[in-house]
Enzyme design. Sequence first.
Site, PDB file in Angstrom:
ATOM      1  N   ARG A   1      32.155  -6.291 -20.257  1.00 56.68           N
ATOM      2  CA  ARG A   1      33.492  -6.444 -19.866  1.00 56.68           C
ATOM      3  C   ARG A   1      33.733  -7.493 -18.810  1.00 56.68           C
ATOM      4  O   ARG A   1      33.123  -7.312 -17.558  1.00 56.68           O
ATOM      5  CB  ARG A   1      34.032  -5.062 -19.538  1.00 56.68           C
ATOM      6  CG  ARG A   1      35.663  -5.072 -19.518  1.00 56.68           C
ATOM      7  CD  ARG A   1      36.207  -3.577 -19.374  1.00 56.68           C
ATOM      8  NE  ARG A   1      35.904  -3.153 -17.825  1.00 56.68           N
ATOM      9  CZ  ARG A   1      36.380  -1.929 -17.436  1.00 56.68           C
ATOM     10  NH1 ARG A   1      36.619  -1.171 -18.334  1.00 56.68           N
ATOM     11  NH2 ARG A   1      35.907  -1.550 -16.139  1.00 56.68           N
TER      12      ARG A   1
ATOM     13  N   ARG B   1      30.041  -3.002 -16.838  1.00 55.91           N
ATOM     14  CA  ARG B   1      31.225  -3.293 -16.072  1.00 55.91           C
ATOM     15  C   ARG B   1      30.728  -4.611 -14.957  1.00 55.91           C
ATOM     16  O   ARG B   1      30.175  -4.403 -13.955  1.00 55.91           O
ATOM     17  CB  ARG B   1      31.821  -2.115 -15.141  1.00 55.91           C
ATOM     18  CG  ARG B   1      32.215  -1.069 -15.938  1.00 55.91           C
ATOM     19  CD  ARG B   1      32.586   0.126 -15.012  1.00 55.91           C
ATOM     20  NE  ARG B   1      33.059   1.381 -15.811  1.00 55.91           N
ATOM     21  CZ  ARG B   1      32.406   2.298 -16.265  1.00 55.91           C
ATOM     22  NH1 ARG B   1      31.120   2.447 -16.085  1.00 55.91           N
ATOM     23  NH2 ARG B   1      32.857   3.339 -16.940  1.00 55.91           N
TER      24      ARG B   1
ATOM     25  N   CYS C   1      34.537   3.537 -25.212  1.00 53.96           N
ATOM     26  CA  CYS C   1      33.699   3.692 -24.062  1.00 53.96           C
ATOM     27  C   CYS C   1      34.100   4.614 -22.756  1.00 53.96           C
ATOM     28  O   CYS C   1      33.896   4.276 -21.783  1.00 53.96           O
ATOM     29  CB  CYS C   1      33.517   2.348 -23.413  1.00 53.96           C
ATOM     30  SG  CYS C   1      34.827   1.239 -23.148  1.00 53.96           S
TER      31      CYS C   1
ATOM     32  N   GLY D   1      39.268   2.223 -24.410  1.00 50.64           N
ATOM     33  CA  GLY D   1      39.290   2.535 -23.030  1.00 50.64           C
ATOM     34  C   GLY D   1      40.360   3.711 -23.109  1.00 50.64           C
ATOM     35  O   GLY D   1      41.522   3.621 -22.750  1.00 50.64           O
ATOM     36  N   SER D   2      39.675   4.919 -23.177  1.00 45.77           N
ATOM     37  CA  SER D   2      40.393   6.106 -23.249  1.00 45.77           C
ATOM     38  C   SER D   2      41.284   6.490 -22.071  1.00 45.77           C
ATOM     39  O   SER D   2      42.415   7.306 -21.869  1.00 45.77           O
ATOM     40  CB  SER D   2      39.545   7.327 -23.754  1.00 45.77           C
ATOM     41  OG  SER D   2      38.701   7.667 -22.839  1.00 45.77           O
ATOM     42  N   ASN D   3      40.725   5.975 -20.824  1.00 43.73           N
ATOM     43  CA  ASN D   3      41.613   6.224 -19.586  1.00 43.73           C
ATOM     44  C   ASN D   3      42.802   5.701 -19.426  1.00 43.73           C
ATOM     45  O   ASN D   3      43.997   6.432 -19.317  1.00 43.73           O
ATOM     46  CB  ASN D   3      40.671   6.048 -18.314  1.00 43.73           C
ATOM     47  CG  ASN D   3      39.433   6.987 -18.303  1.00 43.73           C
ATOM     48  OD1 ASN D   3      39.792   8.102 -18.803  1.00 43.73           O
ATOM     49  ND2 ASN D   3      38.299   6.594 -17.453  1.00 43.73           N
ATOM     50  N   ASP D   4      42.707   4.418 -19.739  1.00 45.09           N
ATOM     51  CA  ASP D   4      44.084   3.612 -19.376  1.00 45.09           C
ATOM     52  C   ASP D   4      44.967   3.930 -20.698  1.00 45.09           C
ATOM     53  O   ASP D   4      46.207   3.988 -20.550  1.00 45.09           O
ATOM     54  CB  ASP D   4      43.742   2.022 -19.498  1.00 45.09           C
ATOM     55  CG  ASP D   4      43.600   1.572 -17.972  1.00 45.09           C
ATOM     56  OD1 ASP D   4      43.950   2.401 -17.286  1.00 45.09           O
ATOM     57  OD2 ASP D   4      42.903   0.819 -17.792  1.00 45.09           O
TER      58      ASP D   4
ATOM     59  N   HIS E   1       0.816  -1.439   0.005  1.00 41.11           N
ATOM     60  CA  HIS E   1       0.190   0.241  -0.120  1.00 41.11           C
ATOM     61  C   HIS E   1       0.933   1.299   0.157  1.00 41.11           C
ATOM     62  O   HIS E   1       0.688   2.409  -0.751  1.00 41.11           O
ATOM     63  CB  HIS E   1      -1.058  -0.015   1.275  1.00 41.11           C
ATOM     64  CG  HIS E   1      -1.750   1.218   1.185  1.00 41.11           C
ATOM     65  ND1 HIS E   1      -1.491   2.541   1.986  1.00 41.11           N
ATOM     66  CD2 HIS E   1      -2.827   1.583   0.771  1.00 41.11           C
ATOM     67  CE1 HIS E   1      -2.185   3.317   1.932  1.00 41.11           C
ATOM     68  NE2 HIS E   1      -3.318   2.941   1.363  1.00 41.11           N
TER      69      HIS E   1
END
Length: 795
Positions: free
Chosen positions: A579, A511, A752, A702-705, A421
């Site tokens: 991934r 992820r 990504c 993976g642009s960060n790594d 409810h």
Amino acid sequence: MAESDEFVIWFEGLRRKDGEKVGGKNSSLGEMVQTLKGHGISVPDGFATTSDAYWRFVDANDLRDFIADHIGAWENGDASLAETGKAIRKAFVKAAWPKDLAENILASYRELSGKYDMNEADVAVRSSATAEDLPDASFAGQQESFLNITGEKALLDACRRCYASLFTDRAISYRKAKGFDHFKVALSVGVQKMVRADIGASGVMFSIDTETGFERAVLINAAWGLGENVVQGAVDPDEYTVFKPLLDNEKLMPILEKKRGSKKIKMIYAKSGDNPVRNVKTSQKERDAQVLSDAEIVQLARWARDIERHYECPMDIEWARDGENGGLFIVQARPETVQSRLDAGELKHYTVTKKGKTLVSGLAIGDSVVTGEVSVIKSVKDIDKFVDGSILVTDTTDPDWVPIMKRAAAIVTDHGGRTSHAAIVSRELGLPALVGTGDATQTLHDEQEVTVSCAEGDEGFVYEGIGEYDVETLSLDDIPETRTKIMLNVGNPSAAFRWWRLPAEGVGLARMEFVINNWIKVHPVALTRFDKLEDDEARKTIEELTRGYDDKGDYFVDRLAQGLAKIAATYYPKPTIVRMSDFKTNEYAGLIGGAQFEPQEENPMLGFRGASRYYSDRYRDGFALECRAIRKLREEIGLDNVVVMIPFCRSLDEADKVLEVMAENGLLRGEKGLQVYVMCEIPSNVILAEEFAKRFDGFSIGSNDLTQLTLGVDRDAGSLSQLFDEQDTAVKWMIGHVIEAANKAGVKIGLCGQAPSDHPEFAAFLVEKGIDTISVTPDSFLQVKEVVKRCEDQG
């Protein structure tokens, strides 16, 4: 069977259009009996008294003038609502049955009993107002129902009390607020053979996700005993989510999620006393067990789908399982009235930016954030103490609580599920709510300043203090079409359904480690090598988490598959790229039981991570569980849109080893449509792109790594943050080169990373280079989409 007459109509003689005769509840039962029972949907037999029967009862006892006088006195301020309602109800209960009406009801009851080879059948006696389920007013839940009614005298008493319940205080005030004439609303009584759920189970299901309006999910709540506890929110039920599009395939079990509720009480038949039902404590075995088997979950979901198809709208359905024969039954069905009527043209996205410590948590109802002061009200008798605009905290609610629920900023309850409810009314009122917190009334206190957040997925939180939050409105009108496919990065399964209205081309990054960390919490090797686990506290916690599993690894597989399933279902059949786990060793060590199985490393960012773990004896059995979860996700649940992606693959030799181990675990690239991608985040992936393209179906940058390893900058080093730039010329050269190589090789390539979300001009660069897909965070989807469209038009 006796002929239907002006006073009694059997369910099989009713259709949905007969609401004026028997109310929305009973006409809907007749609709199902007539049209769906022959298609395998079980509905218990029964009959309904008509609106004519109600007026016959009223006029035989000269109640019209009595009612009018008392209502008039209340409207003139000469009597209170409580006094008025009590006087009218008392008059109904004391009134005598007209002989012809009573005989019609009892003759039908005798016939119903005979159909079940019983002298006196146990029946449910339910109120059905003739103004129920109107577009601008819902009278459902305002009148009373009575369960386990046995015998002719008890039946007539229950019918009389149903009539009286048309004048509960809440019903009187509701009709007044909606402008309904009290003499234009009648009451029908539904008399239906009881399903022996008191020794079985029951619950509620919706053919739509109740929080997000996701149209392709069925939500099922289940508890032991009679269903009143689930409806009232007195029990924390099991919760199951099923994916409708795959229900036609008999070989699949498309169950996206199973949550076990505490189920501390159940309602059963009483052996003696005035009340024919009572609550008792459940056994520990009942609390630990799932109420429904997988086969039963899927059967109910198929029924929900079929009922929705027939009614051509999302449905709110009550079901029961008979404890004597194990049969499943539908006992009520009505249109869903909240999500199906919301404006689908925009999305509001709330983000908590500053918060205190977590005080309580529970199931999130709605998706907004509210700050304010707490008002703890434990009994409906004390609602006059409620402070308008405060956050209502209580044990549970029923229709008597609605007047103060309307005045609350948010609602928090100790008990209840998504179909309780409190949850239903909160949605109707547009209020955020937390239900099933367990101890909110004990933890929170009056005038305490708190922040209520329902914006972080299925789980909601009450934080200490007045927090800060942002609200962003995303318009879904006139979203441009683009050649470059824009996908979403989705990490939290609990929040995945919130974004289903965004016209994304799938999920570019799911992820796995988020699901492991938040849904599973245990290091996989601590499960496969549990007999070698030395940490006693970790052993105890794992035993508790895996209760009900003979093989502890099955816990990991089930939880991982279900977590990923909610993400993959959101955009099915468009691809969801999952991934495989990419924790660093220090992060793995933080999982329950993990420290014993992880090496100590000086630089985990460049250590034992990604692909190198999967074929190593140190983690190989953990990776096998990951593979089993992917197989379950694709082959048992049926979400074959899942694409597997391998992270941090340093060399071609490593790629070959990983693909071999995957094949050993039943994931052979190309078999059953399985595609395998590789992350492009190491310079070697770019340099040897042509060779990697021979082994994989696609790349995801993976642009960060890749920035970190191209520039030699630790991405977590604050002192070097000015050097970490994904738009650096060297990084862009790397990205441009691998896009060119992938296009030449004829394999897919996407990105990504966070850069397109933060820097729209970076998205323009990717389009210029010919990238296939860009995967971004949901809140930046529309912005990136517009940038990409401009770039494509200019190019």
